[in-house]
Design a protein around this motif. Structure first.
Motif, PDB file in Angstrom:
ATOM      1  N   LEU A  12       0.961  -1.397   0.196  1.00 62.46           N
ATOM      2  CA  LEU A  12      -0.131   0.128  -0.107  1.00 62.46           C
ATOM      3  C   LEU A  12       0.923   0.873   0.511  1.00 62.46           C
ATOM      4  O   LEU A  12       0.541   2.141  -0.874  1.00 62.46           O
ATOM      5  CB  LEU A  12      -1.001  -0.137   1.113  1.00 62.46           C
ATOM      6  CG  LEU A  12      -2.222  -0.927   1.390  1.00 62.46           C
ATOM      7  CD1 LEU A  12      -2.711  -1.104   2.236  1.00 62.46           C
ATOM      8  CD2 LEU A  12      -2.838  -0.662  -0.274  1.00 62.46           C
ATOM      9  N   ARG A  21      -4.522   7.834  -1.971  1.00 62.51           N
ATOM     10  CA  ARG A  21      -5.508   6.545  -0.890  1.00 62.51           C
ATOM     11  C   ARG A  21      -6.684   7.624  -0.256  1.00 62.51           C
ATOM     12  O   ARG A  21      -7.475   7.157  -0.390  1.00 62.51           O
ATOM     13  CB  ARG A  21      -4.646   5.961   0.637  1.00 62.51           C
ATOM     14  CG  ARG A  21      -3.732   4.821  -0.236  1.00 62.51           C
ATOM     15  CD  ARG A  21      -3.360   4.599   0.602  1.00 62.51           C
ATOM     16  NE  ARG A  21      -2.689   5.582   2.023  1.00 62.51           N
ATOM     17  CZ  ARG A  21      -1.102   5.359   1.695  1.00 62.51           C
ATOM     18  NH1 ARG A  21      -0.447   4.949   0.987  1.00 62.51           N
ATOM     19  NH2 ARG A  21      -0.915   6.660   2.634  1.00 62.51           N
ATOM     20  N   ARG A  66      -7.943  -0.102   3.335  1.00 62.03           N
ATOM     21  CA  ARG A  66      -6.989   1.162   2.852  1.00 62.03           C
ATOM     22  C   ARG A  66      -6.752   2.481   3.389  1.00 62.03           C
ATOM     23  O   ARG A  66      -5.965   2.925   2.618  1.00 62.03           O
ATOM     24  CB  ARG A  66      -7.241   1.806   1.543  1.00 62.03           C
ATOM     25  CG  ARG A  66      -8.354  -0.185  -0.107  1.00 62.03           C
ATOM     26  CD  ARG A  66      -6.087  -0.910  -0.106  1.00 62.03           C
ATOM     27  NE  ARG A  66      -5.974  -2.164  -0.687  1.00 62.03           N
ATOM     28  CZ  ARG A  66      -6.324  -0.849  -1.996  1.00 62.03           C
ATOM     29  NH1 ARG A  66      -5.972  -0.260  -3.078  1.00 62.03           N
ATOM     30  NH2 ARG A  66      -6.439  -2.956  -2.956  1.00 62.03           N
TER      31      ARG A  66
END
Length: 488
Positions: A12, A21, A66
């Motif tokens: 990520l 993000r 996320r």
């Protein structure tokens, strides 16, 4: 943290910037809102009863993985707005006695069971013992409920009791990101007070048709007033007066920790709608919270808080002199001086007189799901209201479960009461005050369930997270360290 999780977090961080993000998270939320609006106005309103909770769950899972900071905001707003969305759907397609859309907030919160299960083996060593004890108490009630009660009410009861605990544990477990979580919650509740307060005033003055429809169908005239302008007790976007009072109590106390430019308009509509709830329990809880905050901060912060209170009073008091608002508020305030003749006070006193002995003699408990019964005339499932969190604990969990649950809550309150960080961090002071004042109200209400429970356990957990953050400043974030860079 295992190697798979480390690799996932590394992926990520390496492949998405904080801005990307954040944009992905907002796009997911915008898609959820757009889908809901399109379904409502495009003739698929009835389908929203299934689409809404399912899509809310999907978006929440995405945010949890996320964008964990944005997940917190999304969770709170789902609690705040889902009851209003449910009323709008009911008004358009007909009353739904099952209230199935209201499952959405619980589904969104229950994702955090992953956090609890991941940290459970070492939770007690890392300061999470209060949550473990409460979990054991609820799990015991769940097992007893499976024996004595129907599966669906038991499952519903499990969501009610367990959701606040696991969400609070999730907040505590991410103590390394305390500054980001603090900022997120402050901003969320600032907008909450502004938006929900504005709608609350509108609800009192106009009495929208969907709110009147809900009141007529639910038949809660005694607790929520008459379905007419200037005659309803305000519950804004929540599903009843009590939960809205709990939310506004927390939000108004949190305003003392913020310096945003929206404080004054938020305070004006927030306090006005808070008074129009006519919720004396929450009024008392707010006053108790103010005393706790002022008594736990430095003299410089005390003067700042007193100044804010004076300015807010100057803004709000003139509004309460306008008829019919002044008559409603004054009549409710007068009941404090004559409690022995107050029907609500008599009902609660009578409930204790009738049920205290039964509750304390119930060793094993009736289990989760015991407060639902079938109306013999209508065939619908109805909730048996118990106006006491203490009685509810002993009826539901019995002595065995209540000792664990109350033990965890008492241990949590004792722990946060001894923290000194509140003297320089006003958020910790406010979070502690919100949690303790909410716990004090368990004497006259089941404030450990639903959104009130989220506030009770969640803010006590944030106080614990702040304490651990300040006592371990050298330890960096491992789990969601990218969230520090993407505050909202």
């Amino acid at each position: 943290m295992n190697s798979r999780q480390i690799l996932f977090n590394s992926f990520l961080q390496e492949n998405y910037s904080p801005e990307e993000r954040s944009l992905q998270g907002w796009m997911a939320i915008a898609g959820f809102i757009l889908l809901t609006v399109v379904c409502y106005f495009a003739g698929a309103t009835a389908a929203l009863r299934l689409i809404y909770p399912v899509t809310a769950l999907i978006v929440a899972i995405f945010l949890y993985l996320r964008h964990p900071i944005l997940y917190i905001s999304f969770t709170w707003w789902i609690w705040f707005l889902t009851p209003l969305a449910t009323r709008l759907v009911d008004y358009r397609v007909g009353w739904d006695a099952t209230r199935q859309m209201l499952i959405a907030p619980y589904l969104v919160v229950f994702i955090t069971i992953a956090t609890f299960l991941r940290h459970f083996p070492r939770a007690s060593r890392q300061g999470g013992l209060p949550f473990v004890l409460a979990f054991i108490g609820v799990f015991y009630g769940f097992l007893v409920g499976l024996i004595y009660n129907q599966p669906i009410p038991v499952a519903r009861g499990l969501l009610d009791w367990l959701s606040p605990i696991i969400f609070a544990f999730h907040l505590f477990s991410n103590w390394r990101d305390y500054p980001s979580y603090r900022q997120n919650i402050q901003r969320t509740f600032l907008w909450c007070v502004l938006i929900l307060g504005t709608y609350g005033v509108y609800q009192f003055v106009v009495a929208p048709e969907w709110d009147r429809y809900w009141l007529i169908e639910s038949k809660l005239f005694t607790s929520s007033g008459n379905p007419a302008p200037f005659e309803m007790r305000v519950w804004s976007t929540l599903h009843s007066v009590g939960p809205f009072g709990s939310v506004m109590q927390a939000g108004l106390l949190l305003l003392f920790t913020s310096s945003a430019s929206l404080i004054l308009p938020a305070s004006a509509v927030g306090y006005l709608s808070f008074l129009l709830t006519q919720a004396r329990t929450n009024w008392g809880g707010w006053l108790f919270g103010i005393i706790l905050i002022i008594g736990s901060v430095k003299a410089r912060i005390q003067m700042r808080l007193i100044t804010i209170i004076v300015v807010m009073a100057i803004c709000v008091v003139p509004l309460t002199t306008i008829e019919p608002i002044s008559g409603v508020v004054a009549a409710r305030l007068e009941t404090f001086s004559n409690l022995e003749d107050d029907n609500s006070f008599k009902d609660r006193s009578g409930s204790y007189d009738r049920n205290l002995g039964l509750a304390l003699s119930n060793g094993l408990g009736n289990g989760l799901g015991n407060i639902w019964k079938v109306n013999e005339k209508t065939g619908q499932i109805e909730v048996v209201v118990i106006d006491s969190g203490i009685l509810d604990m002993f009826f539901t969990l019995g002595w065995f479960g209540a000792i664990f649950y109350m033990g965890g809550l008492i241990l949590l309150i004792i722990s946060v009461s001894g923290y000194g960080e509140g003297r320089f961090d006003s958020f910790i002071s406010a979070a502690r005050a919100i949690g303790i004042s909410s716990a004090a109200q368990l004497i006259i209400g089941s404030g450990m369930l639903s959104v009130a429970g989220m506030i009770l356990w969640g803010f006590l957990a944030m106080a614990m997270a702040g304490h651990k953050y300040y006592t371990n400043p050298q330890i960096p974030s491992n789990t969601h360290n990218f969230s520090k860079k993407s505050r909202i």
